[in-house]
Write a protein that holds these residues in place. Structure first.
Motif, mmCIF file in Angstrom:
data_model
loop_
_atom_site.group_PDB
_atom_site.id
_atom_site.type_symbol
_atom_site.label_atom_id
_atom_site.label_comp_id
_atom_site.label_asym_id
_atom_site.label_seq_id
_atom_site.Cartn_x
_atom_site.Cartn_y
_atom_site.Cartn_z
ATOM 1 N N GLN A 1 0.848 -1.194 0.000
ATOM 2 C CA GLN A 1 0.000 0.000 0.000
ATOM 3 C C GLN A 1 0.878 1.238 0.000
ATOM 4 N N CYS A 2 0.411 2.295 -0.654
ATOM 5 C CA CYS A 2 1.172 3.551 -0.671
ATOM 6 C C CYS A 2 1.070 4.228 0.695
ATOM 7 N N ASP A 3 1.676 3.563 1.638
ATOM 8 C CA ASP A 3 1.706 3.980 3.036
ATOM 9 C C ASP A 3 3.094 3.589 3.534
ATOM 10 N N MET B 1 -3.338 0.773 -3.944
ATOM 11 C CA MET B 1 -4.128 1.769 -3.204
ATOM 12 C C MET B 1 -3.532 3.174 -3.323
ATOM 13 N N LEU B 2 -3.058 3.499 -4.511
ATOM 14 C CA LEU B 2 -2.486 4.828 -4.747
ATOM 15 C C LEU B 2 -3.592 5.854 -4.937
ATOM 16 N N ASP B 3 -3.491 6.950 -4.216
ATOM 17 C CA ASP B 3 -4.423 8.073 -4.372
ATOM 18 C C ASP B 3 -3.659 9.203 -5.055
ATOM 19 N N ARG B 4 -3.868 9.339 -6.358
ATOM 20 C CA ARG B 4 -3.107 10.328 -7.119
ATOM 21 C C ARG B 4 -3.498 11.759 -6.780
ATOM 22 N N ASP B 5 -4.614 11.942 -6.097
ATOM 23 C CA ASP B 5 -5.099 13.288 -5.804
ATOM 24 C C ASP B 5 -4.453 13.907 -4.570
ATOM 25 N N MET C 1 -6.417 3.706 -6.002
ATOM 26 C CA MET C 1 -7.673 3.666 -5.253
ATOM 27 C C MET C 1 -8.809 3.817 -6.262
ATOM 28 N N ASP C 2 -9.812 2.969 -6.154
ATOM 29 C CA ASP C 2 -10.849 2.950 -7.169
ATOM 30 C C ASP C 2 -12.172 2.554 -6.520
ATOM 31 N N GLY C 3 -13.157 3.453 -6.609
ATOM 32 C CA GLY C 3 -14.463 3.171 -6.031
ATOM 33 C C GLY C 3 -15.122 1.952 -6.644
ATOM 34 N N GLN C 4 -14.922 1.756 -7.949
ATOM 35 C CA GLN C 4 -15.530 0.603 -8.610
ATOM 36 C C GLN C 4 -14.871 -0.706 -8.183
#
Length: 317
Positions: free
Chosen positions: A206-208, A241-245, A271-274
Protein backbone atom coordinates in the motif's frame (compact mmCIF):
# COMPACT_ATOMS: atom_id res chain seq x y z
CA UNK A 1 5.41 -36.74 28.53
CA UNK A 2 8.22 -35.48 30.75
CA UNK A 3 7.77 -32.44 33.02
CA UNK A 4 10.47 -30.87 35.21
CA UNK A 5 10.01 -29.03 38.51
CA UNK A 6 11.54 -25.59 38.10
CA UNK A 7 12.47 -25.47 41.82
CA UNK A 8 14.30 -28.74 42.46
CA UNK A 9 14.72 -29.97 38.85
CA UNK A 10 13.04 -33.30 39.61
CA UNK A 11 11.79 -34.96 36.43
CA UNK A 12 8.39 -36.63 36.29
CA UNK A 13 6.88 -38.86 33.65
CA UNK A 14 3.16 -38.23 33.10
CA UNK A 15 0.89 -40.32 30.96
CA UNK A 16 -0.14 -38.37 27.85
CA UNK A 17 -3.78 -38.91 28.81
CA UNK A 18 -3.33 -37.33 32.26
CA UNK A 19 -4.62 -34.00 30.91
CA UNK A 20 -5.99 -32.68 27.63
CA UNK A 21 -4.98 -29.10 28.41
CA UNK A 22 -2.03 -27.62 26.52
CA UNK A 23 -0.98 -25.70 29.69
CA UNK A 24 -1.61 -26.89 33.24
CA UNK A 25 -0.40 -26.37 36.83
CA UNK A 26 1.52 -29.19 38.53
CA UNK A 27 2.69 -29.64 42.13
CA UNK A 28 6.09 -31.25 42.71
CA UNK A 29 5.73 -34.28 45.02
CA UNK A 30 9.33 -33.80 46.21
CA UNK A 31 9.50 -30.12 47.19
CA UNK A 32 5.84 -29.08 46.92
CA UNK A 33 6.56 -26.33 44.38
CA UNK A 34 3.72 -25.27 42.07
CA UNK A 35 4.76 -24.68 38.46
CA UNK A 36 3.30 -24.37 34.97
CA UNK A 37 3.77 -27.31 32.63
CA UNK A 38 3.06 -27.70 28.93
CA UNK A 39 2.05 -30.59 26.74
CA UNK A 40 4.64 -31.11 24.01
CA UNK A 41 3.64 -30.19 20.47
CA UNK A 42 3.80 -33.33 18.36
CA UNK A 43 4.14 -32.86 14.62
CA UNK A 44 2.95 -35.47 12.16
CA UNK A 45 5.12 -37.11 9.54
CA UNK A 46 4.29 -35.96 6.00
CA UNK A 47 3.55 -38.33 3.16
CA UNK A 48 5.14 -36.97 -0.02
CA UNK A 49 4.60 -38.10 -3.60
CA UNK A 50 8.26 -37.67 -4.56
CA UNK A 51 10.23 -35.68 -2.01
CA UNK A 52 13.65 -36.15 -3.61
CA UNK A 53 12.35 -34.94 -6.96
CA UNK A 54 10.90 -31.70 -5.57
CA UNK A 55 13.96 -31.05 -3.41
CA UNK A 56 16.14 -31.15 -6.52
CA UNK A 57 13.72 -29.54 -8.99
CA UNK A 58 13.70 -25.82 -9.73
CA UNK A 59 10.52 -23.96 -8.80
CA UNK A 60 8.07 -23.99 -11.69
CA UNK A 61 8.22 -20.77 -13.70
CA UNK A 62 4.41 -20.61 -13.77
CA UNK A 63 4.00 -20.46 -9.97
CA UNK A 64 3.69 -17.06 -8.27
CA UNK A 65 3.03 -16.34 -4.59
CA UNK A 66 1.23 -13.17 -3.44
CA UNK A 67 2.71 -12.29 -0.06
CA UNK A 68 3.19 -9.54 2.53
CA UNK A 69 3.47 -9.70 6.33
CA UNK A 70 1.12 -6.71 6.59
CA UNK A 71 -2.62 -7.21 6.20
CA UNK A 72 -4.93 -4.91 4.23
CA UNK A 73 -2.53 -4.32 1.33
CA UNK A 74 -4.71 -5.99 -1.35
CA UNK A 75 -3.12 -9.47 -1.44
CA UNK A 76 -6.39 -11.31 -2.08
CA UNK A 77 -7.72 -8.54 -4.35
CA UNK A 78 -4.53 -8.76 -6.41
CA UNK A 79 -4.58 -12.55 -6.60
CA UNK A 80 -8.20 -12.53 -7.79
CA UNK A 81 -7.88 -9.68 -10.30
CA UNK A 82 -4.49 -10.71 -11.65
CA UNK A 83 -5.75 -14.25 -12.17
CA UNK A 84 -8.86 -13.02 -13.98
CA UNK A 85 -6.73 -10.67 -16.10
CA UNK A 86 -4.31 -13.41 -17.14
CA UNK A 87 -7.35 -15.50 -18.10
CA UNK A 88 -8.46 -12.70 -20.43
CA UNK A 89 -5.26 -13.30 -22.36
CA UNK A 90 -6.31 -16.91 -22.85
CA UNK A 91 -4.16 -18.34 -20.06
CA UNK A 92 -5.38 -21.19 -17.89
CA UNK A 93 -5.05 -19.98 -14.30
CA UNK A 94 -5.24 -21.84 -11.00
CA UNK A 95 -5.79 -19.75 -7.86
CA UNK A 96 -4.58 -21.49 -4.71
CA UNK A 97 -6.22 -20.16 -1.53
CA UNK A 98 -3.55 -20.98 1.05
CA UNK A 99 -4.92 -18.68 3.76
CA UNK A 100 -7.13 -20.24 6.46
CA UNK A 101 -9.27 -17.08 6.42
CA UNK A 102 -10.44 -18.27 2.98
CA UNK A 103 -11.19 -14.77 1.68
CA UNK A 104 -10.26 -15.71 -1.88
CA UNK A 105 -12.61 -18.69 -1.79
CA UNK A 106 -15.40 -16.51 -0.39
CA UNK A 107 -14.83 -13.92 -3.13
CA UNK A 108 -15.39 -16.66 -5.67
CA UNK A 109 -18.49 -17.97 -3.92
CA UNK A 110 -16.86 -21.22 -2.86
CA UNK A 111 -17.76 -22.18 0.72
CA UNK A 112 -17.45 -25.38 2.72
CA UNK A 113 -15.54 -27.25 0.02
CA UNK A 114 -12.64 -29.72 0.40
CA UNK A 115 -9.33 -27.92 0.80
CA UNK A 116 -5.62 -28.58 0.39
CA UNK A 117 -5.69 -30.08 3.89
CA UNK A 118 -8.22 -32.66 2.71
CA UNK A 119 -6.08 -33.30 -0.36
CA UNK A 120 -3.06 -33.95 1.83
CA UNK A 121 -4.99 -36.38 4.01
CA UNK A 122 -5.98 -38.21 0.80
CA UNK A 123 -2.56 -38.09 -0.83
CA UNK A 124 -3.35 -41.08 -3.05
CA UNK A 125 -6.00 -39.04 -4.87
CA UNK A 126 -4.92 -36.63 -7.65
CA UNK A 127 -4.83 -33.00 -6.57
CA UNK A 128 -6.97 -31.96 -9.52
CA UNK A 129 -9.91 -33.77 -7.88
CA UNK A 130 -9.94 -30.97 -5.30
CA UNK A 131 -9.82 -28.14 -7.85
CA UNK A 132 -13.10 -26.46 -8.76
CA UNK A 133 -14.13 -24.32 -11.72
CA UNK A 134 -15.16 -20.73 -11.05
CA UNK A 135 -17.77 -18.55 -12.74
CA UNK A 136 -15.00 -17.00 -14.86
CA UNK A 137 -13.55 -18.59 -18.00
CA UNK A 138 -10.04 -20.08 -17.65
CA UNK A 139 -10.00 -19.57 -13.86
CA UNK A 140 -9.95 -22.50 -11.40
CA UNK A 141 -9.63 -22.57 -7.61
CA UNK A 142 -8.10 -24.80 -4.97
CA UNK A 143 -10.30 -23.68 -2.05
CA UNK A 144 -9.44 -22.93 1.56
CA UNK A 145 -11.50 -23.36 4.70
CA UNK A 146 -11.37 -23.62 8.46
CA UNK A 147 -9.47 -26.91 8.51
CA UNK A 148 -6.47 -25.25 6.82
CA UNK A 149 -5.27 -24.17 10.29
CA UNK A 150 -4.53 -27.86 10.91
CA UNK A 151 -1.71 -27.73 8.38
CA UNK A 152 0.22 -25.41 10.66
CA UNK A 153 -0.78 -27.32 13.79
CA UNK A 154 0.04 -30.79 12.47
CA UNK A 155 2.97 -30.25 10.13
CA UNK A 156 4.84 -27.04 11.00
CA UNK A 157 8.27 -28.21 12.06
CA UNK A 158 7.96 -31.67 10.54
CA UNK A 159 10.91 -32.78 8.46
CA UNK A 160 10.87 -31.13 5.00
CA UNK A 161 7.44 -29.59 5.70
CA UNK A 162 8.21 -26.60 3.45
CA UNK A 163 8.16 -28.84 0.35
CA UNK A 164 4.61 -30.13 0.82
CA UNK A 165 2.82 -27.68 -1.48
CA UNK A 166 5.52 -27.90 -4.14
CA UNK A 167 5.28 -31.69 -4.01
CA UNK A 168 1.54 -31.62 -4.81
CA UNK A 169 1.70 -28.80 -7.38
CA UNK A 170 4.32 -30.72 -9.38
CA UNK A 171 1.48 -32.97 -10.56
CA UNK A 172 -0.29 -29.96 -12.13
CA UNK A 173 2.58 -28.24 -13.94
CA UNK A 174 1.32 -29.25 -17.39
CA UNK A 175 -2.33 -28.33 -16.73
CA UNK A 176 -2.09 -24.57 -16.06
CA UNK A 177 -0.26 -21.62 -17.56
CA UNK A 178 -0.14 -19.83 -14.19
CA UNK A 179 -0.63 -20.86 -10.57
CA UNK A 180 -1.17 -17.96 -8.15
CA UNK A 181 -0.97 -18.60 -4.39
CA UNK A 182 -2.74 -16.31 -1.93
CA UNK A 183 -0.89 -16.40 1.42
CA UNK A 184 -1.76 -15.26 4.97
CA UNK A 185 -0.19 -12.15 6.58
CA UNK A 186 2.14 -14.24 8.73
CA UNK A 187 5.27 -16.33 8.48
CA UNK A 188 4.30 -19.93 9.18
CA UNK A 189 3.53 -23.17 7.37
CA UNK A 190 1.49 -21.67 4.51
CA UNK A 191 3.83 -18.80 3.66
CA UNK A 192 6.98 -20.93 3.84
CA UNK A 193 5.39 -23.56 1.59
CA UNK A 194 4.23 -20.93 -0.91
CA UNK A 195 7.67 -19.32 -1.12
CA UNK A 196 9.35 -22.69 -1.57
CA UNK A 197 6.97 -23.61 -4.41
CA UNK A 198 7.00 -20.25 -6.24
CA UNK A 199 9.49 -19.02 -8.81
CA UNK A 200 8.22 -15.47 -8.35
CA UNK A 201 6.77 -13.50 -5.45
CA UNK A 202 4.51 -10.50 -5.94
CA UNK A 203 4.56 -8.28 -2.84
CA UNK A 204 1.61 -5.86 -2.67
CA UNK A 205 2.55 -2.66 -0.86
CA UNK A 206 0.00 0.00 0.00
CA UNK A 207 1.17 3.55 -0.67
CA UNK A 208 1.71 3.98 3.04
CA UNK A 209 5.23 4.27 4.37
CA UNK A 210 4.50 1.88 7.26
CA UNK A 211 3.69 -0.82 4.70
CA UNK A 212 7.37 -1.03 3.83
CA UNK A 213 7.98 -2.87 7.13
CA UNK A 214 5.94 -5.81 5.87
CA UNK A 215 7.80 -5.72 2.56
CA UNK A 216 11.18 -5.75 4.31
CA UNK A 217 10.16 -8.78 6.36
CA UNK A 218 9.11 -10.70 3.26
CA UNK A 219 12.32 -9.76 1.44
CA UNK A 220 14.41 -11.03 4.37
CA UNK A 221 12.43 -14.26 4.40
CA UNK A 222 12.87 -14.65 0.63
CA UNK A 223 16.64 -14.25 1.10
CA UNK A 224 16.59 -17.14 3.59
CA UNK A 225 14.42 -19.28 1.31
CA UNK A 226 16.81 -18.57 -1.58
CA UNK A 227 19.71 -19.96 0.47
CA UNK A 228 17.87 -22.98 1.82
CA UNK A 229 15.30 -24.38 -0.60
CA UNK A 230 14.57 -22.17 -3.62
CA UNK A 231 17.71 -20.54 -5.09
CA UNK A 232 15.98 -19.07 -8.17
CA UNK A 233 13.11 -17.30 -6.39
CA UNK A 234 12.56 -13.70 -7.55
CA UNK A 235 10.40 -10.92 -6.14
CA UNK A 236 8.82 -7.63 -7.16
CA UNK A 237 6.82 -5.05 -5.25
CA UNK A 238 3.40 -3.98 -6.53
CA UNK A 239 2.29 -0.57 -5.31
CA UNK A 240 -1.42 -0.59 -4.47
CA UNK A 241 -4.13 1.77 -3.20
CA UNK A 242 -2.49 4.83 -4.75
CA UNK A 243 -4.42 8.07 -4.37
CA UNK A 244 -3.11 10.33 -7.12
CA UNK A 245 -5.10 13.29 -5.80
CA UNK A 246 -3.02 13.71 -2.65
CA UNK A 247 0.49 15.07 -2.51
CA UNK A 248 1.24 12.77 0.45
CA UNK A 249 0.58 9.66 -1.66
CA UNK A 250 2.78 11.02 -4.43
CA UNK A 251 5.58 11.72 -1.96
CA UNK A 252 5.32 8.23 -0.43
CA UNK A 253 5.22 6.71 -3.91
CA UNK A 254 8.49 8.41 -4.82
CA UNK A 255 10.14 7.28 -1.58
CA UNK A 256 9.02 3.67 -1.99
CA UNK A 257 10.22 3.54 -5.61
CA UNK A 258 13.61 4.86 -4.50
CA UNK A 259 13.73 2.42 -1.60
CA UNK A 260 13.01 -0.58 -3.85
CA UNK A 261 14.65 0.71 -7.00
CA UNK A 262 14.59 -1.93 -9.71
CA UNK A 263 12.34 -4.17 -7.61
CA UNK A 264 8.91 -2.71 -8.41
CA UNK A 265 6.40 -3.31 -11.18
CA UNK A 266 5.86 -0.50 -13.63
CA UNK A 267 2.11 -0.92 -13.17
CA UNK A 268 0.49 0.87 -10.22
CA UNK A 269 -2.92 0.03 -8.75
CA UNK A 270 -4.95 3.11 -7.80
CA UNK A 271 -7.67 3.67 -5.25
CA UNK A 272 -10.85 2.95 -7.17
CA UNK A 273 -14.46 3.17 -6.03
CA UNK A 274 -15.53 0.60 -8.61
CA UNK A 275 -12.93 -1.83 -7.31
CA UNK A 276 -14.48 -1.51 -3.84
CA UNK A 277 -17.94 -2.07 -5.33
CA UNK A 278 -16.64 -5.20 -7.07
CA UNK A 279 -15.25 -6.43 -3.75
CA UNK A 280 -18.66 -6.01 -2.09
CA UNK A 281 -20.22 -8.07 -4.89
CA UNK A 282 -17.40 -10.66 -4.68
CA UNK A 283 -16.36 -10.08 -8.29
CA UNK A 284 -13.09 -9.35 -10.07
CA UNK A 285 -12.97 -5.70 -11.11
CA UNK A 286 -12.55 -6.59 -14.77
CA UNK A 287 -15.84 -8.49 -14.73
CA UNK A 288 -17.61 -5.71 -12.85
CA UNK A 289 -16.38 -2.79 -14.96
CA UNK A 290 -13.69 -3.28 -17.61
CA UNK A 291 -13.39 0.50 -17.93
CA UNK A 292 -12.57 1.18 -14.28
CA UNK A 293 -9.00 2.36 -13.56
CA UNK A 294 -8.19 -0.69 -11.41
CA UNK A 295 -9.50 -3.12 -14.06
CA UNK A 296 -7.31 -1.53 -16.72
CA UNK A 297 -4.32 -1.54 -14.37
CA UNK A 298 -4.68 -5.22 -13.45
CA UNK A 299 -4.91 -6.06 -17.16
CA UNK A 300 -1.71 -4.05 -17.69
CA UNK A 301 -0.09 -5.89 -14.77
CA UNK A 302 -1.01 -9.21 -16.39
CA UNK A 303 0.65 -8.09 -19.63
CA UNK A 304 3.75 -6.98 -17.72
CA UNK A 305 3.98 -10.42 -16.12
CA UNK A 306 3.49 -12.18 -19.46
CA UNK A 307 6.40 -10.22 -20.88
CA UNK A 308 8.56 -10.84 -17.79
CA UNK A 309 7.91 -14.58 -17.92
CA UNK A 310 8.81 -14.65 -21.62
CA UNK A 311 5.40 -15.81 -22.76
CA UNK A 312 4.34 -15.45 -26.39
CA UNK A 313 3.57 -11.89 -27.50
CA UNK A 314 0.00 -10.98 -26.70
CA UNK A 315 -2.35 -8.20 -27.69
CA UNK A 316 -4.69 -6.45 -25.30
CA UNK A 317 -7.87 -8.49 -24.69
Amino acid sequence: MIIVCQQCQTRFHLDDDATRKSTFVARCSVCGHLFSAYRPVRTQAITFIDLEKVRQAEADDTVMAISNRKGGVAKTTTCLNLGASLALYGKKVLLVDFDAQANLSLCLGKRELPTFYDAQKAVSRPLDEFIVATAYPNVWLLPSGRNMVLLNKNYFGSRDFEFLLKDRLETLEAEFDFILIDTPPSIEFSTLNALTAARRVLIPCQCDYLSTHGVDQVLRLIALIRKKSNPLIESRVLLTMLDRDTSVSQMILSKIKRLYQGQTFETLIEMDGQLKEAQILSMPAIHYSRKSPAAKQYIQLAREILVATDRAAVSAP
